[in-house]
Design a protein around this motif. Structure first.
Motif, PDB file in Angstrom:
ATOM      1  N   ALA A   1     -34.687  -9.107 -15.400  1.00 46.76           N
ATOM      2  CA  ALA A   1     -35.636  -8.000 -15.557  1.00 46.76           C
ATOM      3  C   ALA A   1     -34.860  -6.694 -15.600  1.00 46.76           C
ATOM      4  N   ARG A   2     -34.480  -6.291 -16.805  1.00 43.97           N
ATOM      5  CA  ARG A   2     -33.509  -5.223 -16.995  1.00 43.97           C
ATOM      6  C   ARG A   2     -34.169  -3.922 -17.445  1.00 43.97           C
ATOM      7  N   LEU A   3     -33.744  -2.835 -16.824  1.00 44.23           N
ATOM      8  CA  LEU A   3     -34.160  -1.508 -17.283  1.00 44.23           C
ATOM      9  C   LEU A   3     -33.744  -1.301 -18.736  1.00 44.23           C
ATOM     10  N   GLY A   4     -34.586  -0.650 -19.488  1.00 45.00           N
ATOM     11  CA  GLY A   4     -34.230  -0.353 -20.868  1.00 45.00           C
ATOM     12  C   GLY A   4     -34.816  -1.319 -21.874  1.00 45.00           C
TER      13      GLY A   4
ATOM     14  N   GLN B   1     -32.990  -4.804 -12.335  1.00 52.05           N
ATOM     15  CA  GLN B   1     -31.559  -4.640 -12.539  1.00 52.05           C
ATOM     16  C   GLN B   1     -31.303  -3.647 -13.664  1.00 52.05           C
ATOM     17  N   GLN B   2     -30.031  -3.244 -13.796  1.00 50.67           N
ATOM     18  CA  GLN B   2     -29.658  -2.220 -14.757  1.00 50.67           C
ATOM     19  C   GLN B   2     -28.955  -2.751 -15.988  1.00 50.67           C
ATOM     20  N   ASP B   3     -28.421  -3.960 -15.915  1.00 49.85           N
ATOM     21  CA  ASP B   3     -27.600  -4.428 -17.022  1.00 49.85           C
ATOM     22  C   ASP B   3     -27.864  -5.896 -17.336  1.00 49.85           C
ATOM     23  N   THR B   4     -27.203  -6.402 -18.352  1.00 50.10           N
ATOM     24  CA  THR B   4     -27.443  -7.755 -18.831  1.00 50.10           C
ATOM     25  C   THR B   4     -26.848  -8.797 -17.883  1.00 50.10           C
ATOM     26  N   ILE B   5     -27.223 -10.039 -18.090  1.00 52.50           N
ATOM     27  CA  ILE B   5     -26.663 -11.139 -17.302  1.00 52.50           C
ATOM     28  C   ILE B   5     -25.144 -11.184 -17.463  1.00 52.50           C
ATOM     29  N   THR B   6     -24.664 -11.047 -18.684  1.00 53.37           N
ATOM     30  CA  THR B   6     -23.219 -11.081 -18.916  1.00 53.37           C
ATOM     31  C   THR B   6     -22.516  -9.955 -18.173  1.00 53.37           C
ATOM     32  N   GLN B   7     -23.077  -8.764 -18.216  1.00 49.72           N
ATOM     33  CA  GLN B   7     -22.470  -7.639 -17.492  1.00 49.72           C
ATOM     34  C   GLN B   7     -22.488  -7.885 -15.989  1.00 49.72           C
TER      35      GLN B   7
ATOM     36  N   PHE C   1     -40.104 -11.638 -20.876  1.00 53.98           N
ATOM     37  CA  PHE C   1     -38.879 -10.923 -21.242  1.00 53.98           C
ATOM     38  C   PHE C   1     -38.196 -11.613 -22.423  1.00 53.98           C
ATOM     39  N   VAL C   2     -37.576 -12.752 -22.172  1.00 54.30           N
ATOM     40  CA  VAL C   2     -36.846 -13.466 -23.229  1.00 54.30           C
ATOM     41  C   VAL C   2     -36.964 -14.970 -22.997  1.00 54.30           C
ATOM     42  N   PRO C   3     -36.761 -15.778 -24.033  1.00 53.23           N
ATOM     43  CA  PRO C   3     -36.657 -17.219 -23.812  1.00 53.23           C
ATOM     44  C   PRO C   3     -35.469 -17.517 -22.905  1.00 53.23           C
ATOM     45  N   ALA C   4     -35.642 -18.477 -22.019  1.00 57.21           N
ATOM     46  CA  ALA C   4     -34.585 -18.804 -21.057  1.00 57.21           C
ATOM     47  C   ALA C   4     -33.310 -19.283 -21.746  1.00 57.21           C
ATOM     48  N   LEU C   5     -33.449 -19.917 -22.896  1.00 57.74           N
ATOM     49  CA  LEU C   5     -32.292 -20.511 -23.561  1.00 57.74           C
ATOM     50  C   LEU C   5     -31.200 -19.478 -23.820  1.00 57.74           C
TER      51      LEU C   5
ATOM     52  N   ASP D   1     -31.963  -5.871  -5.359  1.00 55.79           N
ATOM     53  CA  ASP D   1     -32.338  -5.192  -6.596  1.00 55.79           C
ATOM     54  C   ASP D   1     -31.269  -4.158  -6.923  1.00 55.79           C
ATOM     55  N   PHE D   2     -31.100  -3.884  -8.208  1.00 58.12           N
ATOM     56  CA  PHE D   2     -30.200  -2.819  -8.664  1.00 58.12           C
ATOM     57  C   PHE D   2     -28.870  -2.871  -7.897  1.00 58.12           C
ATOM     58  N   TYR D   3     -28.174  -3.984  -8.055  1.00 57.27           N
ATOM     59  CA  TYR D   3     -26.962  -4.239  -7.274  1.00 57.27           C
ATOM     60  C   TYR D   3     -25.895  -3.164  -7.436  1.00 57.27           C
ATOM     61  N   LYS D   4     -25.940  -2.403  -8.526  1.00 59.46           N
ATOM     62  CA  LYS D   4     -24.937  -1.366  -8.754  1.00 59.46           C
ATOM     63  C   LYS D   4     -25.217  -0.083  -7.973  1.00 59.46           C
ATOM     64  N   ARG D   5     -26.414   0.049  -7.450  1.00 63.34           N
ATOM     65  CA  ARG D   5     -26.823   1.278  -6.773  1.00 63.34           C
ATOM     66  C   ARG D   5     -26.440   1.234  -5.299  1.00 63.34           C
TER      67      ARG D   5
END
Length: 416
Positions: A95-98, A114-120, A156-160, A329-333
């Motif tokens: 569940a990403r901002l933006g 969260q603020q960024d993608t799974i990969t990030q 949000f998106v398909p899980a795949l 939540d928002f692990y970068k904050r």
């Protein structure tokens, strides 16, 4: 009239002194990688593993470099059971901002965590992912919804796609282990095994048969890496363990209450599905620390001293066991070390019994800690600029000079 340097735009011109200032400010000579707590203006001012932000909720309006990456516990060795390590975990990782619209094309009104993608997130050291999976549009989707159903405006998106991201990361990082906690609303027969098969992740699957059911130690981290069983998956549906081979989370994990009920100082109640936190027949401990409704503004405060306090509280109320997973939540904050620091603290206690992970000796006897190191002295970078706390005042001077020059540019550009 003073001479001016012309630009490709007839209404913009710069005096020579301004051109010289800009040249100096943009040159590598004045580049700086600041340490945690140092003043900053933008993210690239900070060292690797840090970013630049303020925490107004905590009364700090000055931008400073704060941590976003935990230390790699594998640097202290991999010859301990999996339950002797701690992993930073993101709540509602998808569940990403933006992301304004669902991939259905419909505006998404669900909360963001969260603020960024799974990969990030994975690149920043996150190793636990909380994913809400639903049947939707004849597929498995990641939704942040209600009532057990997914809708166009909560999807949000398909899980795949996300599972394929995880697969790519595991392929590129052969010593990393990832844990997925599924809040499971999938009722289609074998729906989850099918999507995991399609993603390519089954080759990393850690089998239920190897999971200790009576509070025993898990396999060594080194063994999990060597055998390439580097993906742990837990479901919230108990029947899927026998029928689909997916581990039922609360057979193996004790977990505290999520949301507001898990944020009361001095308390660490278990969530309804979990055994009490002091139950030692479950050898993994998950600590949640986030409010009912995600709040970007206050996350920096929650993820600072209060998180560390709750980590200690839950340790004391979980039969003196440190968390293996810390979910936020928002692990970068944060207002400093944040969730990354909390992860390091728990790892230090689990791996070597020290107060700081930096004091743990690699592959050493438990309880053997390095002597407290002296504060590091500023070191010279290839640019000739000092890094470390002592450089912050000089850095602020350059930062404010940059802002001053930008203001001059704007005035010069638009004064017609």
């Amino acid at each position: 009239m003073p001479s001016y340097y012309s630009t490709p735009y007839p209404f913009i011109s710069f005096p020579p002194l301004l051109v010289l200032c800009l040249s100096l400010l943009c040159s590598p000579i004045l580049s700086l990688a600041a340490s945690q707590g140092s003043s900053c203006v933008i993210n690239r001012n900070c060292n690797s593993g840090l970013h630049c932000e303020t925490c107004i909720a905590n009364g700090n309006i000055k931008p400073r470099c704060t941590r976003i990456q935990p230390s790699d516990p594998k640097s202290k060795g991999t010859e301990l059971p999996f339950n002797r390590y701690t992993w930073l975990t993101t709540h509602n990782s998808f569940a990403r901002l933006g992301q304004i619209r669902s991939t259905t094309g419909t505006p998404n009104v669900a909360p963001r965590n969260q603020q960024d993608t799974i990969t990030q997130q994975l690149n920043n050291g996150v190793r636990g992912l909380m994913l809400d999976m639903y049947d939707f549009q004849n597929d498995i989707w990641l939704c942040h919804s209600y009532g057990g159903n997914c809708y166009n405006y909560t999807a949000f998106v398909p899980a795949l796609g996300v599972l394929k991201e995880i697969n790519v990361f595991l392929e590129a990082n052969p010593s990393e282990v990832i844990t997925i906690f599924i809040e499971d609303y999938v009722t289609s027969p074998m729906g989850l095994p099918k999507v995991f098969n399609e993603s390519g992740l089954m080759k990393y699957w850690f089998p239920v048969s190897r999971m200790p059911k009576n509070g025993g130690d898990w396999p060594l981290l080194s063994d999990m890496i060597k055998s390439n069983q580097r993906l742990l998956v837990f479901t919230s549906k108990s029947w899927k363990e026998n029928q689909e081979g997916i581990a039922y989370e609360w057979t193996y994990v004790v977990e505290n209450q999520y949301g507001k009920g898990g944020m009361n100082a001095g308390l660490c109640p278990n969530r309804a599905e979990s055994a009490p936190m002091s139950t030692t027949s479950r050898s993994l401990v998950l600590v949640n620390y986030f409010p009912d409704i995600p709040d970007f503004a206050t996350a920096c405060k929650h993820n600072s001293a209060p998180l560390l306090d709750m980590l200690n509280t839950c340790h004391n109320l979980s039969a003196n066991r440190w968390a293996n997973f810390i979910a936020v939540d928002f692990y970068k904050r944060s207002d400093g070390g944040g969730a990354a620091e909390a992860t390091d603290v728990a790892n230090a206690h689990l791996i070597c019994g020290c107060n700081k992970l930096s004091l743990c000796k690699a592959n050493s006897t438990f309880g053997i800690c390095d002597a407290q190191s002296k504060p590091s002295t500023p070191t010279s970078t290839s640019t000739g600029i000092l890094t470390g706390p002592s450089s912050s005042s000089g850095f602020m001077l350059k930062s404010w000079l940059k802002l001053f020059v930008v203001n001059i540019m704007l005035v010069n550009a638009f004064s017609l």
